[in-house]
Motif scaffolding. Structure first.
Motif, mmCIF file in Angstrom:
data_model
loop_
_atom_site.group_PDB
_atom_site.id
_atom_site.type_symbol
_atom_site.label_atom_id
_atom_site.label_comp_id
_atom_site.label_asym_id
_atom_site.label_seq_id
_atom_site.Cartn_x
_atom_site.Cartn_y
_atom_site.Cartn_z
ATOM 1 N N GLN A 178 -5.004 6.618 2.134
ATOM 2 C CA GLN A 178 -4.451 5.484 1.390
ATOM 3 C C GLN A 178 -4.674 5.705 -0.104
ATOM 4 O O GLN A 178 -5.778 5.618 -0.601
ATOM 5 N N VAL B 222 -3.812 0.365 -2.363
ATOM 6 C CA VAL B 222 -3.683 -0.840 -1.537
ATOM 7 C C VAL B 222 -4.028 -2.051 -2.380
ATOM 8 O O VAL B 222 -4.945 -2.005 -3.215
ATOM 9 N N GLN C 239 0.523 5.311 1.598
ATOM 10 C CA GLN C 239 -0.241 6.269 2.407
ATOM 11 C C GLN C 239 0.415 7.648 2.354
ATOM 12 O O GLN C 239 1.648 7.750 2.489
ATOM 13 N N SER D 231 0.837 -1.198 0.000
ATOM 14 C CA SER D 231 0.000 0.000 0.000
ATOM 15 C C SER D 231 0.872 1.248 0.000
ATOM 16 O O SER D 231 2.081 1.192 0.236
ATOM 17 N N LEU E 255 -7.032 2.424 8.880
ATOM 18 C CA LEU E 255 -6.076 3.477 9.196
ATOM 19 C C LEU E 255 -6.520 4.243 10.433
ATOM 20 O O LEU E 255 -7.709 4.354 10.732
#
Length: 526
Positions: free
Chosen positions: A470, A473, A429, A427, A462
């Motif tokens: 995000q 992902v 972020q 992922s 999260l």
């Protein structure tokens, strides 16, 4: 941005045709799942391959394991012909280090391809040496104009998914080797000391996953012998040995080098263990860890025994390797209003703030063995990482991260990028104070990759404290999917020597690029 060719350069190809085939030729005991013979006759053999690690501008570490007592000798050369080599006398290898040893090479030329070969000599007759095992690495450049490429990931042989010869073993390492990186950052869980490897596992579709097995990996690791066997297990894989011989490493550790979700002072309530004191287990694991990886801040190079350190890769890059395991407080609901220990410990946090302030590199990669804003639970009430799911002001371990992020902002430290693994999916972020409860920081990115050879797990939620969003992902929908069912992942970072731009690519096994982000130097927030 310039693009490096993904396959080895001509100089490296010739090495691969010759010397790097040696580990494969010695793989017969590996395929049988047995260690090389400890026979007293014959010449010493290095069937576990070679590794280089913590390479800098003028230095590097080279590792080997012998099958019997031997003197380690390293020869280096600018060419694969080894004409007029420089010779380095290494340590005596014996049972006190499980016949492993590391030699520090100093005074190397900057920004050059170094060819090395390791010879193992009979301690009683130095003229009797085994067949040399050869490797190569690039030293760090002095100037800014050379591009930098490195890979990162973690999590190897987890959840019972070991070396499966039907699938070609850990084939993702061969894929990574062909990317020709300057180094590989392993973000922890190099082994699963708490995860036995069974001969076979039946998959949901009825097919059978078959593992290479060893005696030490048939149970959880408790004794020093069992921890050593767990670290040795991965070296039975041909792909990993070839990778190690071509790509130097920067290694950190996390929980599974000892036991899932461990913390200092923990007393186990687990029937699989006769030794219940985690501190005892951690000490044994750290000793084996220091024996099986070339790490500059662990014995014999540094008696202090730190995993955390900074590796400087020329003007473009510094890599800050964290240890979020050794100095943490106990896993808890993680909502205490004061927390001086946190996940790093006070001393490591002070070190990190000091070294980040001193760094003059364009990019400062913070190699974190756990994510910041992803909630990682430990049971029903406790939490394993930094976040605990409360989107409000920092509490518990978040207080240390808030202090660090505030320091980065007020010292005007630019170019920080966080890389991690641990959660068994990939992922990206982006953290921004405009979305956060805590606002005294500058925006930054965190990228997650892995596993390399372990089970896949669904994405978790999260925590909004630091305002993560995000942007990408990819994760399976159920827990512990095998590597045969879902792809394995690694990340790639390219830094352009001309523009200074840093490009992150999240990749999956098979060569596919899942997500790309280009970051520009000297800019905040991106």
């Amino acid at each position: 941005m310039s693009q490096r060719q993904p396959s080895p350069s001509p100089r490296r190809r010739s090495v691969l045709r010759g010397s790097l085939a040696v580990p494969a030729a010695l793989a017969v005991p590996a395929l049988a799942g047995a260690a090389p013979s400890l026979a007293l006759s014959g010449r010493p053999k290095a069937g576990w391959g070679v590794q280089a690690g913590d390479v800098t501008t003028h230095a590097g570490l080279v590792w080997v394991r012998s099958d019997r007592p031997a003197r380690m000798i390293v020869e280096t050369s600018a060419t694969e012909s080894f004409r007029n080599p420089h010779r380095w006398r290494g340590p005596l290898l014996g049972p006190d280090t499980d016949f492993t040893g590391t030699t520090r090479l100093r005074g190397l030329p900057a920004g050059e391809q170094i060819h090395y070969r390791v010879l193992l000599a009979d301690p009683d007759d130095p003229r009797r040496t085994g067949k040399p095992v050869t490797g190569t690495f690039r030293t760090t450049p002095k100037g800014r104009k050379q591009d930098v490429r490195f890979l990162w990931s973690g999590d190897i042989a987890g959840q019972g998914w070991g070396i499966n010869l039907d699938r070609g073993g850990y084939r993702i390492f061969e894929e990574m080797r062909r990317r020709d990186p300057d180094f590989f950052l392993c973000s922890g869980d190099n082994i699963y000391a708490d995860g036995p490897i069974l001969p076979s596992v039946t998959l949901p579709d009825g097919t059978v996953w078959r593992n290479v097995t060893t005696e030490e990996k048939s149970k959880v690791a408790e004794s020093l012998k069992e921890f050593r066997g767990a670290f040795r297990y991965n070296l039975l894989d041909d792909n990993l040995r070839r990778f190690n011989a071509q790509v130097p490493s920067i290694i950190q550790w996390d929980d599974h080098e000892v036991r899932n979700n461990w913390y200092p002072g923990q007393i186990l309530d687990d029937a699989r263990y006769t030794e219940k004191n985690v501190d005892v287990l951690a000490g044994r694991s750290l000793r084996a860890f220091s024996e099986y990886f070339p790490i500059s801040t662990l014995p014999p190079g540094d008696e202090d025994g730190r995993v955390y350190r900074v590796l400087r890769h020329g003007p473009l890059l510094d890599v800050f390797v964290l240890d979020m395991r050794t100095y943490r407080n106990a896993n808890s609901p993680n909502r205490q209003p004061d927390d001086a220990t946190g996940i790093l410990g006070a001393r490591q946090l002070a070190w990190l703030k000091r070294e980040l302030s001193r760094s003059r590199a364009v990019w400062k990669v913070i190699a974190s063995d756990m994510p910041l804003g992803i909630v990682v639970p430990d049971g029903r009430e406790n939490f394993e990482a930094v976040a605990q799911g409360d989107p409000g002001a920092p509490l518990g371990r978040e207080l240390q991260i808030a202090e660090l992020l505030r320091h980065i902002k007020h010292r005007r430290i630019t170019g920080t990028v966080w890389l991690t693994a641990d959660v068994h999916y990939t992922s990206a972020q982006h953290y921004d104070p405009s979305r956060a409860a805590f606002k005294d920081f500058e925006p930054f990115w965190e990228f997650v990759s892995g596993p390399l050879a372990a089970g896949g797990f669904p994405a978790t939620k999260l925590d909004g404290t630091f305002g993560p969003e995000q942007k990408f992902v990819k994760a399976p929908s159920r827990a512990n999917t095998s590597p045969a069912e879902t792809p394995q992942y690694f990340g790639e970072v390219d830094i352009d020597g001309g523009s200074g731009e840093l490009t992150v690519r999240l990749r999956q096994e098979g060569g596919g690029v899942l997500f790309t982000k280009v970051l520009r130097p000297g800019r905040v927030g991106q």
